[in-house]
Design a protein around this motif. Structure first.
Motif, short mmCIF file in Angstrom:
data_model
loop_
_atom_site.label_atom_id
_atom_site.label_comp_id
_atom_site.label_asym_id
_atom_site.label_seq_id
_atom_site.Cartn_x
_atom_site.Cartn_y
_atom_site.Cartn_z
N PRO A 170 0.82 -1.22 0.00
CA PRO A 170 0.00 0.00 0.00
C PRO A 170 0.86 1.27 0.00
O PRO A 170 0.48 2.28 -0.58
CB PRO A 170 -0.82 -0.11 1.29
N TYR A 215 3.14 0.59 5.33
CA TYR A 215 2.38 -0.66 5.12
C TYR A 215 3.16 -1.61 4.21
O TYR A 215 2.95 -1.62 2.99
CB TYR A 215 1.03 -0.34 4.49
N TRP A 265 -2.40 -5.80 1.73
CA TRP A 265 -3.69 -5.49 2.37
C TRP A 265 -4.83 -5.82 1.42
O TRP A 265 -4.74 -5.57 0.21
CB TRP A 265 -3.78 -4.01 2.74
N TRP A 302 -8.36 -4.85 0.87
CA TRP A 302 -9.12 -3.99 -0.07
C TRP A 302 -8.18 -3.09 -0.85
O TRP A 302 -8.49 -2.70 -1.97
CB TRP A 302 -10.29 -3.27 0.59
N ASP A 303 -7.00 -2.81 -0.30
CA ASP A 303 -6.01 -2.06 -1.08
C ASP A 303 -5.76 -2.80 -2.39
O ASP A 303 -5.75 -2.19 -3.47
CB ASP A 303 -4.68 -1.93 -0.33
N MET A 356 -11.91 -7.81 5.39
CA MET A 356 -12.06 -6.41 4.97
C MET A 356 -13.14 -6.29 3.90
O MET A 356 -13.58 -7.31 3.37
CB MET A 356 -10.73 -5.91 4.41
N GLY A 416 -11.90 -1.04 7.34
CA GLY A 416 -10.93 -0.26 6.59
C GLY A 416 -10.80 1.16 7.10
O GLY A 416 -9.88 1.87 6.76
N ASP A 449 -10.34 2.74 10.24
CA ASP A 449 -10.01 2.37 11.61
C ASP A 449 -10.63 3.24 12.70
O ASP A 449 -11.23 2.73 13.63
CB ASP A 449 -8.49 2.36 11.78
N TYR A 463 -6.96 11.18 9.96
CA TYR A 463 -7.28 9.85 9.43
C TYR A 463 -8.72 9.74 8.93
O TYR A 463 -9.10 10.38 7.97
CB TYR A 463 -7.00 8.88 10.58
N TRP A 464 -9.57 8.92 9.60
CA TRP A 464 -10.94 8.72 9.12
C TRP A 464 -11.93 9.61 9.87
O TRP A 464 -13.09 9.29 10.00
CB TRP A 464 -11.34 7.24 9.25
N TRP A 500 -10.52 10.78 1.38
CA TRP A 500 -9.79 9.58 0.95
C TRP A 500 -10.16 9.32 -0.50
O TRP A 500 -11.34 9.37 -0.87
CB TRP A 500 -10.18 8.38 1.82
N GLU A 520 -2.02 9.63 1.39
CA GLU A 520 -3.01 8.67 1.90
C GLU A 520 -4.36 9.38 2.09
O GLU A 520 -5.40 8.82 1.77
CB GLU A 520 -2.48 8.13 3.24
N PHE A 570 1.13 6.59 -1.90
CA PHE A 570 0.12 5.62 -1.47
C PHE A 570 -0.48 4.95 -2.71
O PHE A 570 -0.98 5.62 -3.62
CB PHE A 570 -0.94 6.36 -0.66
N TRP A 576 -3.24 3.04 -3.52
CA TRP A 576 -4.59 3.16 -4.10
C TRP A 576 -4.88 4.58 -4.58
O TRP A 576 -5.68 4.78 -5.47
CB TRP A 576 -5.67 2.54 -3.24
C1 GLC Z 1 -4.98 1.83 7.06
C2 GLC Z 1 -6.36 2.15 6.48
C3 GLC Z 1 -6.89 0.92 5.78
C4 GLC Z 1 -5.88 0.44 4.75
C5 GLC Z 1 -4.51 0.20 5.37
C6 GLC Z 1 -3.44 -0.08 4.35
O1 GLC Z 1 -5.08 0.91 8.09
O2 GLC Z 1 -7.23 2.59 7.46
O3 GLC Z 1 -8.12 1.21 5.16
O4 GLC Z 1 -6.33 -0.72 4.14
O5 GLC Z 1 -4.12 1.34 6.07
O6 GLC Z 1 -3.38 0.92 3.39
#
Ligand code: GLC
Length: 456
Positions: A42, A47, A51, A53-54, A126, A186, A188, A381-382, A387, A425, A440, A442
Motif C-alpha cells: 500500500p 504498510y 492489504w 481492499w487495497d 475487509m 478499513g 479504523d 485519518y478517518w 480519501w 493517503e 500511497f 490506491w
Molecule cells: C490503514 C487504512 C486501511 C488500509 C490500510 C493499508 O489501516 O485505514 O483502510 O487498508 O491502512 O493501506
C-alpha cells in the motif's frame, strides 16, 4: 488552493492538449516501486505487507494498462484465503516482518483450523471489492481469452468469500453482514466507533502487552488513532485468538458487531459484479441474485435514517442505530442499492455545506465526516480528511444515479487533489494538503482509473 480548484473545475480538462497536465506516468511509477514481484505494498514504509481492499483498488488501476499485474495482485491475495472462505485483511510478507504491528506473532492464527498453513495472515477480513476488481480486469483486458480464464479461476474463490460473509457474519439471515473489528471496515478510527468501542469491558490489567509501530514512522499522533482506540483494537484481537478464530464462539462473545453501510454496500456492489462474471463464464448465479436482492432490501429498510436522509450503521450488540453520519452513509449509491427517493435525499445531504457543496469553492469534496460536527478533524485519518477510494466509489455511485454535475465535480476534485498535492493517503478538505503516508498505492491506482475514464 481555492484558485487552483476553481480554475480546474470550471473549464474543460485540457487532457488531450496537454497530457503532462496530469502526471499519469508518476502514478504508474509509484505502483512500480511499491510492486514486490507478487503484490503491491500500500505504501513504501508504513504498510509493507499485502492489504485486502487495497489490492482490490490497486488491481482496478492496473487493469487499465497492465492486465498481468492486475491478475497477479488478486491471485496473490486469494492464495491466502482461509478454508472457511474468509479473505484475510493482511497477508504478511515473511521477508519484511518486524516493522509493523500487529504481525503474525500477535495474531496467532495458527490456533485456527480454518487458517492456511502455508501463509501468514491476520485473523479478520475487509470490505470485499475483489469481484468488482475482477470485472474491471475483464472489461479493460487487452487479452480477453486470458481474462476469461482468469474469471473462471477466480469465480469459485470470490463466491466462497461472499458465502463466508453470509454464513458467518449474517447469523440471523437478514441480508446484512456484520464486522467485528474497526480494521475490518478499513476506516479504523471513524467516529462511528466511538460508542460501540466504549461498550468494550476493557480492563487494562487484562490487556496483552504491545507496542505500536505506526507512530514511529514520522506521522504525528494527531493524525492517527489514539492509544485508547488501540487498546480496544488489541482487546478485540485478543478475544478472537482466545476463541481460536471460531466464528460461532466469537459471535456469542464479541461486544463489537456492526452492520454497517460501507461493507454491505461494497459487498452488494461486488455481488452484482459477481453476477456479471457468472454470466460471462456461463456459471449459475441464482444464489448470488438471492443475496443481492435481500441485501438491497435490507440496506434500504434497516440502515436508512429517514430523519437524517442518509444510511447509518446498526450496532447489533447495543441493539441500536449508530446515528453518526459519515461519507460511508452515501455508499448505497455505489452499491446501486438506494431507491430513487433515497438517492435524492442522499444527494441533498451530500451536496450541502456538511460535505462541501459545489458552489462553496473553499473546500474539496468529499470530506469523510460531516464538517459541522464537533469531532470533525480535517487532519485526522478517518475523522474528516478526504480519501481517494471514497471519492472514487462515490463518483461511480453518483454516475449510476445520473447526478452529472456532481459526478464531474467529485472527479475533478479527485484529480486536482492528487495532481496538486501529491499521492498521499488522505487530504485536508479545506487546504488540500496531503497527510499520512506518501506514494500511497490506491491513490495512484484510482487516479489512473479515473483519468482513463475521463479520456475514454
Ligand atoms: C490503514 C487504512 C486501511 C488500509 C490500510 C493499508 O489501516 O485505514 O483502510 O487498508 O491502512 O493501506
Amino acid at each position: 488552493m481555492e484558485h487552483h480548484m476553481k480554475e480546474i473545475s470550471q473549464k474543460e480538462i485540457p487532457w488531450k492538449e496537454d497530457p503532462m497536465m496530469f502526471p499519469i506516468e508518476k502514478a504508474k511509477n509509484i505502483l512500480n516501486s511499491n510492486w514486490t514481484g507478487t503484490y503491491t505494498k500500500p505504501s513504501p514504509y508504513l504498510y509493507p505487507h499485502q492489504w485486502n481492499w487495497d489490492s482490490g483498488f490497486i488491481a482496478i488501476g492496473y487493469s487499465r494498462y497492465h492486465q498481468q499485474r492486475a491478475q497477479a495482485e488478486i491471485r496473490s491475495l486469494f492464495n491466502a484465503q482461509w478454508k472457511n472462505g474468509m479473505v484475510p485483511h493482511i497477508v504478511f510478507n515473511p521477508d519484511v516482518l518486524g516493522s509493523y504491528f500487529p504481525e503474525p506473532d500477535f495474531w496467532q492464527v495458527w490456533k485456527s483450523k480454518a487458517a492456511p498453513k502455508e501463509k501468514l495472515t491476520s485473523g479478520i477480513t475487509m470490505p470485499p471489492v475483489h469481484a468488482t476488481a475482477c470485472r474491471s480486469i475483464f472489461e479493460n483486458a487487452k487479452d480477453k481469452k486470458e481474462a476469461e480464464r482468469f474469471l473462471k479461476e477466480m469465480f469459485p474463490k470470490l463466491k466462497k468469500s461472499h458465502e463466508y460473509f453470509y454464513r458467518y457474519r449474517d447469523p440471523k439471515s437478514e441480508g446484512l453482514v456484520y464486522i467485528r473489528h474497526p480494521w475490518e471496515w478499513g476506516m479504523d478510527n471513524s467516529p462511528i466507533w466511538n460508542q460501540p468501542l466504549e461498550s468494550i469491558p476493557l480492563r487494562k490489567d487484562d490487556l496483552p502487552a504491545f507496542t505500536r509501530k505506526d507512530l514511529k514512522k514520522g506521522i504525528p499522533q494527531g493524525q492517527r488513532p489514539t492509544q485508547e482506540d488501540y487498546d480496544r483494537y488489541v482487546w478485540l484481537v485478543d478475544l478472537f485468538r482466545q476463541n481460536a478464530y471460531e466464528e460461532e464462539e466469537i459471535d456469542g462473545e464479541c461486544p463489537f458487531k456492526i452492520q454497517d453501510a460501507l461493507v454491505n454496500s461494497i459487498l452488494n456492489r461486488s455481488n452484482k459484479d459477481l453476477i456479471f462474471i457468472a454470466n460471462v463464464i456461463g456459471e449459475d448465479s441464482t444464489e448470488i441474485s438471492r443475496w443481492t436482492q435481500k441485501t438491497d432490501r435490507a440496506i434500504q429498510e434497516k440502515l436508512w435514517h429517514e430523519d437524517h436522509g442518509i444510511f447509518d450503521d446498526f450496532d447489533l450488540y447495543g441493539n441500536r442505530m449508530i446515528e453518526v453520519d459519515t461519507a460511508s452513509g452515501f455508499l448505497p449509491l455505489y452499491a446501486q442499492s438506494a431507491t430513487a427517493t433515497q438517492a435524492k435525499r442522499l444527494y441533498r445531504y451530500l451536496e450541502s455545506a456538511s460535505f462541501c457543496a459545489m458552489h462553496q469553492g473553499n473546500c474539496f469534496s468529499i470530506p469523510n465526516y460531516n464538517m459541522d460536527r464537533e469531532e470533525y478533524n480535517p487532519q485526522n485519518y478517518w475523522r474528516g480528511p478526504i480519501w481517494i477510494n471514497m471519492n472514487w466509489m462515490l463518483y461511480h455511485g453518483l454516475k449510476f444515479y445520473h447526478f452529472d454535475r456532481k459526478v464531474r465535480s467529485v472527479m475533478i476534485d479527485l484529480l486536482a487533489l492528487v495532481r496538486n498535492y501529491g499521492f498521499h493517503e488522505y487530504f485536508d478538505p479545506h487546504q488540500g494538503i496531503g497527510y499520512g503516508t506518501d506514494c500511497f498505492s490506491w491513490t495512484a491506482s484510482l487516479y489512473i482509473d479515473t483519468l482513463y475514464d475521463l479520456i475514454e
